[in-house]
Design an enzyme around this catalytic site. Sequence first.
Site, short mmCIF file in Angstrom:
data_model
loop_
_atom_site.label_atom_id
_atom_site.label_comp_id
_atom_site.label_asym_id
_atom_site.label_seq_id
_atom_site.Cartn_x
_atom_site.Cartn_y
_atom_site.Cartn_z
N PHE A 5 69.98 59.92 30.56
CA PHE A 5 69.09 60.45 31.57
C PHE A 5 69.84 61.64 32.20
O PHE A 5 71.01 61.51 32.57
CB PHE A 5 68.76 59.39 32.62
CG PHE A 5 67.70 59.86 33.57
CD1 PHE A 5 66.38 59.92 33.16
CD2 PHE A 5 68.02 60.27 34.84
CE1 PHE A 5 65.39 60.40 34.01
CE2 PHE A 5 67.04 60.74 35.71
CZ PHE A 5 65.72 60.80 35.28
N ASP B 189 75.95 52.82 32.73
CA ASP B 189 74.72 53.05 33.50
C ASP B 189 73.73 51.97 33.07
O ASP B 189 73.29 51.93 31.92
CB ASP B 189 74.20 54.45 33.19
CG ASP B 189 72.86 54.75 33.86
OD1 ASP B 189 72.14 53.79 34.23
OD2 ASP B 189 72.51 55.94 34.00
#
Lengths: 431, 431
Positions: free
Chosen positions: B141, B216
Amino acid sequence: MIKLSDAASDLASDRRTLDRATCEGLDAADPLASFRDRFDLPDGVVYLDGNSLGALPRATRAHVDRVIAEEWGVGLIRSWNDAGWFAKPQAVGDRIAPLIGAARGEVVLGDSTSASLFQVVAAAARLRPERRVIVAERSSFPTDLYVIESVQEAVGGAEPLDRRLVHDDGPTLDDVLDDDVAVVVLTHVDYRTGRMHDLAEVTARVHAAGAIMVWDLCHSVGAVPVDLGSAGADFAVGCTYKYLNGGPGSPSFMWAASRHHDGARPALTGWHGHARPFDFEVGYEPVPGIGRFRVGTPQLLSLSALEASLDIWDDVDMALVREKSLRLTELFVSLVDRRLAHWDVEVVTPRRSSLRGSQVALRHEDGYAVMQALIERGVIGDFRAPDLMRFGFTPLYVSHADVWDAVDVLHDVLSSEVWRDPRFAHRGAVT
Amino acid sequence: MIKLSDAASDLASDRRTLDRATCEGLDAADPLASFRDRFDLPDGVVYLDGNSLGALPRATRAHVDRVIAEEWGVGLIRSWNDAGWFAKPQAVGDRIAPLIGAARGEVVLGDSTSASLFQVVAAAARLRPERRVIVAERSSFPTDLYVIESVQEAVGGAEPLDRRLVHDDGPTLDDVLDDDVAVVVLTHVDYRTGRMHDLAEVTARVHAAGAIMVWDLCHSVGAVPVDLGSAGADFAVGCTYKYLNGGPGSPSFMWAASRHHDGARPALTGWHGHARPFDFEVGYEPVPGIGRFRVGTPQLLSLSALEASLDIWDDVDMALVREKSLRLTELFVSLVDRRLAHWDVEVVTPRRSSLRGSQVALRHEDGYAVMQALIERGVIGDFRAPDLMRFGFTPLYVSHADVWDAVDVLHDVLSSEVWRDPRFAHRGAVT
């Protein structure tokens, strides 16, 4: 009816009788009196801690509930577009702008004040890469100093930037300002004493030295008129959960003068500050304008509570707020002088109104215990180590009679010495 | 009654009839089916975007309203102590810990995910001061990459740290791992394709190269079992508004293995991470433990919405979640294979279950328009440029019949070509 314009000077000069009826008369003539009905305050409480956490506006519950039920519950992901969620940090910023003398498009909501200060001070320091010093006040709210430590390291390059601390006891700002100072970070209204800087005058002095001026407005926005634009300042941050009544931990705001928008390089580069966030590009490119100070996804529910409280501020005349604020603090100081002279209570806040924000600090050796006894009796202020009792006067919901009652209770607590009860002893409580 | 354990493999191997009744049968046998009643979902909607914004838990409105009315409205400033506000970021962290294989005292809530990633990656890089490289995935992302750019500069000293990007098309992780790599930042489940890393295996490879491993978990927490502790990882961040249903922009969390707590130097040093925040000291001294990753005042209302949704998670068995998640994604892929073969729709998500999170991405040249037409018909997924339609399957409130209906509507949209209507053309919408 008492003439309001005379009241403050009357109080200060001690010419008139001062009793609860006088205070009720001031309330009857108060043009801001009706705003109190826009807040939900518990019965039996005199709330003098709006400088730490503002009271609950009456409209907030329904507004937040509507955001949860309709925007989140029904709108779901569509609300990022349809309810304007993505644009909200800047839309809300535009509503704060008039309170601080900012233009539209110059204010954006962020994460915590500490995070926003990091963002802004780093950007400021990067505008003066040839200079190596950040100046701050030793009496700042400590997080400002802690954040500056991080900026010194993050921006310094091979060596951390240096820091110089000024203080009322010296060195002064003039002592430390030289051509190695990149940034000066000052708090407009001191969190403990309520002492207020002359924002325009100090900004001019800092600019004369070639440095960038960053203002911390946590204790001034909504409390005193602020005009960053006229002062020509560079950056500012502020808090929305004190005088703006945004709710516990509501997001901080950042301001940057528009001349800095396109050259500024904030420290945190998140996707909400990207020029094309939904193109999902590999490289960071800041959006033009204040939006580049954004980081990640805003905490929408906290932001929505703030929106509800800004509906109140849309109707407020800051000149009236300042006038009432001075009347309240003046009244409080006068009553302390008249009624508490017998005890060892010192007014730490400047008596000159131009140097005072909207709060008054009293020094008492056992301030912690005295404050706990006050709170038990429904007069809520707070305590700041080592010996300061703080009383915040929020003109939208504090009345002159509240001020009378607060000093009355303080008188009782001191004269009865009830504060000596062991249950009020300092136990390291957090606020 | 259909045997659940057989259903997924049956679906995959295409041995059985597959119609809506089959899906209803799977729902009747679903041990998680009752959780759907704990969410408020709008009528007529199949919500397949819980991987972007989770649905509203039924208990949230009342909980947040109570926090506003009682803790803020009545408790006022006292709630920092009496309602446990100050301790809340760590108390809530302790409730997330079991979902990610963390111990009590290892998780703390922060600001946005971007801010928390900055905090954690900087701390990680500082643990390897002699190394100069941060490794990340090009397909991350994007905010992860943007934040890493900032860390490279903030932590690098005289020169920014270097960055090496890995990608499925090369270079691979093994290509770039050498003794100059300080930190590797990877996303456990890819935000676009749903491809999942083997967390333990990758962590071991990174450690073998002497680097620090940062995960993450935005698209994995609450979606797939995560065991950071067993994997021996170092740091992680995650998002609470996707599968954890904390509400729009609810705060991110940070995890640090306890062995790193007392040596870690996060990038942002705010007063909530100080050893003695209410002594208001001039110098920063981090508190022992995970608390040092805290920065400023938490956004309490957003945090309180998350608390309400964690009440649900207290009752959830993650093994059942994973089992149902795989059944839903398997079912979706099988239906796409069977019913949409006529159109140019490609399943981008790995078909092997061990490589798949809880979402499926379909590639279609006009994915944006197709998705808008789907949304208009009540099937809500989202679109990621340039050509991916994402469908998230949240086992707590998505049923097997929902999956049938979604593919059915997708079939109609493709066969009718309604998506070619100009009103569905890309207009640069934000989500």
